[in-house]
Write a protein that holds these residues in place. Structure first.
Motif, PDB file in Angstrom:
ATOM      1  N   SER A 155      -7.359 -14.722  -2.543  1.00 38.64           N
ATOM      2  CA  SER A 155      -7.119 -14.618  -1.101  1.00 38.64           C
ATOM      3  C   SER A 155      -5.623 -14.714  -0.797  1.00 38.64           C
ATOM      4  CB  SER A 155      -7.885 -15.719  -0.376  1.00 38.64           C
ATOM      5  OG  SER A 155      -7.630 -15.679   0.995  1.00 38.64           O
ATOM      6  N   THR A 156      -4.951 -15.653  -1.433  1.00 37.29           N
ATOM      7  CA  THR A 156      -3.510 -15.820  -1.232  1.00 37.29           C
ATOM      8  C   THR A 156      -2.743 -14.589  -1.714  1.00 37.29           C
ATOM      9  OG1 THR A 156      -3.700 -18.219  -1.432  1.00 37.29           O
ATOM     10  CG2 THR A 156      -1.514 -17.270  -1.807  1.00 37.29           C
ATOM     11  N   ILE A 157      -3.087 -14.095  -2.880  1.00 35.75           N
ATOM     12  CA  ILE A 157      -2.418 -12.900  -3.428  1.00 35.75           C
ATOM     13  C   ILE A 157      -2.581 -11.726  -2.467  1.00 35.75           C
ATOM     14  CG2 ILE A 157      -2.476 -11.157  -5.260  1.00 35.75           C
ATOM     15  CD1 ILE A 157      -3.396 -13.444  -7.173  1.00 35.75           C
ATOM     16  N   LEU A 158      -3.803 -11.498  -2.011  1.00 37.31           N
ATOM     17  CA  LEU A 158      -4.066 -10.360  -1.127  1.00 37.31           C
ATOM     18  C   LEU A 158      -3.315 -10.485   0.198  1.00 37.31           C
ATOM     19  CD1 LEU A 158      -7.875  -9.904  -1.831  1.00 37.31           C
ATOM     20  CD2 LEU A 158      -6.042  -8.311  -2.478  1.00 37.31           C
ATOM     21  N   MET A 159      -3.302 -11.698   0.776  1.00 38.16           N
ATOM     22  CA  MET A 159      -2.570 -11.889   2.033  1.00 38.16           C
ATOM     23  C   MET A 159      -1.067 -11.706   1.824  1.00 38.16           C
ATOM     24  SD  MET A 159      -4.699 -14.822   4.106  1.00 38.16           S
ATOM     25  CE  MET A 159      -4.716 -16.034   2.815  1.00 38.16           C
ATOM     26  N   ASP A 160      -0.546 -12.194   0.686  1.00 37.24           N
ATOM     27  CA  ASP A 160       0.872 -11.999   0.387  1.00 37.24           C
ATOM     28  C   ASP A 160       1.222 -10.515   0.249  1.00 37.24           C
ATOM     29  OD1 ASP A 160       1.289 -14.728   0.437  1.00 37.24           O
ATOM     30  OD2 ASP A 160       1.419 -14.943  -1.760  1.00 37.24           O
ATOM     31  N   ARG A 210     -17.884  -9.174  10.883  1.00 37.43           N
ATOM     32  CA  ARG A 210     -16.434  -8.907  10.940  1.00 37.43           C
ATOM     33  C   ARG A 210     -16.102  -7.465  10.539  1.00 37.43           C
ATOM     34  NH1 ARG A 210     -12.883 -13.289  10.549  1.00 37.43           N
ATOM     35  NH2 ARG A 210     -11.343 -11.644  10.958  1.00 37.43           N
ATOM     36  N   GLN A 211     -17.083  -6.727  10.083  1.00 40.54           N
ATOM     37  CA  GLN A 211     -16.935  -5.325   9.680  1.00 40.54           C
ATOM     38  C   GLN A 211     -15.791  -5.141   8.680  1.00 40.54           C
ATOM     39  OE1 GLN A 211     -16.637  -3.141  13.395  1.00 40.54           O
ATOM     40  NE2 GLN A 211     -18.849  -3.266  13.707  1.00 40.54           N
ATOM     41  N   VAL A 212     -15.842  -5.942   7.623  1.00 40.02           N
ATOM     42  CA  VAL A 212     -14.832  -5.814   6.581  1.00 40.02           C
ATOM     43  C   VAL A 212     -14.961  -4.442   5.920  1.00 40.02           C
ATOM     44  CG1 VAL A 212     -14.734  -8.321   6.209  1.00 40.02           C
ATOM     45  CG2 VAL A 212     -16.203  -6.906   4.753  1.00 40.02           C
ATOM     46  N   ASP A 213     -13.884  -3.983   5.317  1.00 37.95           N
ATOM     47  CA  ASP A 213     -13.886  -2.679   4.652  1.00 37.95           C
ATOM     48  C   ASP A 213     -14.445  -2.756   3.236  1.00 37.95           C
ATOM     49  OD1 ASP A 213     -12.500  -1.227   6.801  1.00 37.95           O
ATOM     50  OD2 ASP A 213     -10.822  -2.535   6.274  1.00 37.95           O
ATOM     51  N   LEU A 214     -14.261  -3.898   2.591  1.00 39.11           N
ATOM     52  CA  LEU A 214     -14.751  -4.153   1.231  1.00 39.11           C
ATOM     53  C   LEU A 214     -15.308  -5.572   1.182  1.00 39.11           C
ATOM     54  CD1 LEU A 214     -11.595  -3.105  -0.847  1.00 39.11           C
ATOM     55  CD2 LEU A 214     -13.578  -1.678  -0.340  1.00 39.11           C
ATOM     56  N   ALA A 215     -16.355  -5.794   0.400  1.00 38.23           N
ATOM     57  CA  ALA A 215     -16.886  -7.142   0.210  1.00 38.23           C
ATOM     58  C   ALA A 215     -17.020  -7.406  -1.288  1.00 38.23           C
ATOM     59  CB  ALA A 215     -18.240  -7.295   0.898  1.00 38.23           C
ATOM     60  N   ILE A 216     -16.499  -8.555  -1.707  1.00 34.58           N
ATOM     61  CA  ILE A 216     -16.489  -8.904  -3.130  1.00 34.58           C
ATOM     62  C   ILE A 216     -17.022 -10.313  -3.285  1.00 34.58           C
ATOM     63  CG2 ILE A 216     -15.021  -9.279  -5.155  1.00 34.58           C
ATOM     64  CD1 ILE A 216     -13.066  -7.220  -3.750  1.00 34.58           C
ATOM     65  N   GLU A 217     -18.042 -10.452  -4.151  1.00 33.03           N
ATOM     66  CA  GLU A 217     -18.564 -11.775  -4.500  1.00 33.03           C
ATOM     67  C   GLU A 217     -18.217 -12.023  -5.965  1.00 33.03           C
ATOM     68  OE1 GLU A 217     -22.375 -14.369  -3.361  1.00 33.03           O
ATOM     69  OE2 GLU A 217     -22.886 -12.591  -4.527  1.00 33.03           O
ATOM     70  N   ILE A 218     -17.573 -13.153  -6.221  1.00 36.51           N
ATOM     71  CA  ILE A 218     -17.059 -13.482  -7.553  1.00 36.51           C
ATOM     72  C   ILE A 218     -18.059 -14.379  -8.281  1.00 36.51           C
ATOM     73  CG2 ILE A 218     -15.151 -14.551  -8.812  1.00 36.51           C
ATOM     74  CD1 ILE A 218     -13.541 -14.132  -6.101  1.00 36.51           C
ATOM     75  N   HIS A 219     -18.441 -13.969  -9.481  1.00 36.09           N
ATOM     76  CA  HIS A 219     -19.366 -14.734 -10.319  1.00 36.09           C
ATOM     77  C   HIS A 219     -18.853 -14.788 -11.751  1.00 36.09           C
ATOM     78  CE1 HIS A 219     -23.044 -15.305  -7.856  1.00 36.09           C
ATOM     79  NE2 HIS A 219     -22.567 -14.269  -7.189  1.00 36.09           N
ATOM     80  N   GLU A 237      -5.988 -12.320 -10.593  1.00 33.59           N
ATOM     81  CA  GLU A 237      -5.035 -11.207 -10.671  1.00 33.59           C
ATOM     82  C   GLU A 237      -5.710  -9.915 -11.120  1.00 33.59           C
ATOM     83  OE1 GLU A 237      -1.835  -9.005  -9.982  1.00 33.59           O
ATOM     84  OE2 GLU A 237      -2.063 -11.086  -9.352  1.00 33.59           O
ATOM     85  N   LEU A 238      -6.657  -9.994 -12.046  1.00 37.34           N
ATOM     86  CA  LEU A 238      -7.343  -8.779 -12.490  1.00 37.34           C
ATOM     87  C   LEU A 238      -8.166  -8.175 -11.359  1.00 37.34           C
ATOM     88  CD1 LEU A 238      -8.415  -9.777 -16.112  1.00 37.34           C
ATOM     89  CD2 LEU A 238      -6.519  -8.291 -15.410  1.00 37.34           C
ATOM     90  N   ILE A 239      -8.844  -9.010 -10.574  1.00 36.04           N
ATOM     91  CA  ILE A 239      -9.590  -8.484  -9.421  1.00 36.04           C
ATOM     92  C   ILE A 239      -8.606  -7.876  -8.419  1.00 36.04           C
ATOM     93  CG2 ILE A 239     -11.115  -9.034  -7.483  1.00 36.04           C
ATOM     94  CD1 ILE A 239     -12.334 -11.257  -9.268  1.00 36.04           C
ATOM     95  N   HIS A 240      -7.489  -8.559  -8.182  1.00 34.83           N
ATOM     96  CA  HIS A 240      -6.465  -8.032  -7.271  1.00 34.83           C
ATOM     97  C   HIS A 240      -5.989  -6.652  -7.710  1.00 34.83           C
ATOM     98  CE1 HIS A 240      -2.011  -7.635  -6.572  1.00 34.83           C
ATOM     99  NE2 HIS A 240      -2.528  -7.418  -5.386  1.00 34.83           N
ATOM    100  N   LEU A 241      -5.669  -6.506  -8.978  1.00 37.07           N
ATOM    101  CA  LEU A 241      -5.179  -5.211  -9.475  1.00 37.07           C
ATOM    102  C   LEU A 241      -6.251  -4.130  -9.301  1.00 37.07           C
ATOM    103  CD1 LEU A 241      -3.306  -6.410 -12.677  1.00 37.07           C
ATOM    104  CD2 LEU A 241      -2.282  -5.548 -10.540  1.00 37.07           C
ATOM    105  N   GLY A 242      -7.513  -4.483  -9.497  1.00 32.26           N
ATOM    106  CA  GLY A 242      -8.600  -3.530  -9.285  1.00 32.26           C
ATOM    107  C   GLY A 242      -8.716  -3.114  -7.828  1.00 32.26           C
ATOM    108  N   ILE A 243      -8.571  -4.064  -6.914  1.00 31.40           N
ATOM    109  CA  ILE A 243      -8.616  -3.763  -5.485  1.00 31.40           C
ATOM    110  C   ILE A 243      -7.474  -2.820  -5.118  1.00 31.40           C
ATOM    111  CG2 ILE A 243      -8.341  -4.730  -3.164  1.00 31.40           C
ATOM    112  CD1 ILE A 243      -9.760  -7.280  -4.264  1.00 31.40           C
ATOM    113  N   GLU A 244      -6.279  -3.128  -5.600  1.00 28.34           N
ATOM    114  CA  GLU A 244      -5.124  -2.277  -5.295  1.00 28.34           C
ATOM    115  C   GLU A 244      -5.322  -0.860  -5.855  1.00 28.34           C
ATOM    116  OE1 GLU A 244      -2.938  -2.973  -3.164  1.00 28.34           O
ATOM    117  OE2 GLU A 244      -2.866  -5.157  -3.094  1.00 28.34           O
ATOM    118  N   GLU A 245      -5.877  -0.752  -7.053  1.00 25.66           N
ATOM    119  CA  GLU A 245      -6.173   0.559  -7.637  1.00 25.66           C
ATOM    120  C   GLU A 245      -7.161   1.314  -6.731  1.00 25.66           C
ATOM    121  OE1 GLU A 245      -8.513   2.348 -11.522  1.00 25.66           O
ATOM    122  OE2 GLU A 245      -7.563   0.374 -11.715  1.00 25.66           O
ATOM    123  N   TYR A 246      -8.175   0.630  -6.252  1.00 31.80           N
ATOM    124  CA  TYR A 246      -9.167   1.243  -5.367  1.00 31.80           C
ATOM    125  C   TYR A 246      -8.532   1.715  -4.064  1.00 31.80           C
ATOM    126  CZ  TYR A 246     -13.089   1.620  -2.116  1.00 31.80           C
ATOM    127  OH  TYR A 246     -13.970   2.060  -1.169  1.00 31.80           O
TER     128      TYR A 246
END
Length: 185
Positions: free
Chosen positions: A31-36, A67-76, A174-183
């Protein structure tokens, strides 16, 4: 806007509690990485984590839909004797979410890099919920491209050691972040 949540809730025990604790750290860091990086992030309020697992799950889904988010991710983190990572997306009766499948592919691409850190780590790639024999509430009830990430197995000793390390949650986020940015690109 990105909806982001750890799987399960604090109101649990045993290995599921361990999973929630790890994934909550990943959620916070991600969450912090994405907001930054300038993204708007929606995370469940703290009171959801005190609810039982099923109630928390339903509230997370309602929050993301409302909230009509554009993407939803659940981490497991997975369990059951494997040694691979995968990212699940919605499908049913031969239909699937193109956005969910693409997001799953992008995050899976990043998870595949774990092989450089732990040689026995395998990346199974993106998987539809039905290919895994699952019917998952989070994927079925969200109204946007959504995925469930399962970076590895908590019962695989090398992977558990990685998850428990100081850098485990950092790399996981960070790996999830990089995947989101790629998407998004």
């Amino acid at each position: 806007m990105i909806g982001l949540c750890a799987g399960h809730s604090r109101n649990t025990t045993g290995e599921r509690l361990w999973e929630w604790q790890h994934c909550a750290q990943v959620q916070q860091r991600l969450s912090t990485i994405l907001m930054d990086c300038g993204h708007q992030v929606v995370v469940p309020p703290l009171e959801y984590w005190q609810m039982d697992n099923d109630t928390a799950l339903k509230n997370k889904v309602r929050l993301f839909n409302r909230r009509q988010v554009d993407l939803a991710i659940e981490i497991h983190v997975n369990s059951g004797g494997g040694k691979y990572s995968t990212v699940l997306y919605w499908d049913k009766d031969g239909k699937f979410s193109p956005g969910g499948r693409q997001l799953a592919q992008c995050i899976s691409n990043q998870f595949a890099s774990m092989k450089r850190i732990i040689s026995s780590w395998k990346a199974a790639g993106p998987r539809s919920q039905s290919s895994m024999g699952r019917n998952l509430y989070f994927l079925n009830e969200t109204h946007m491209p959504s995925v469930i990430t399962e970076m590895g197995f908590k019962d695989a000793p090398e992977q558990r050691e990685f998850f428990d390390s100081k850098t485990g949650p950092i790399v996981h986020a960070e790996l999830i972040h990089l995947g989101i940015e790629e998407y998004i690109r």
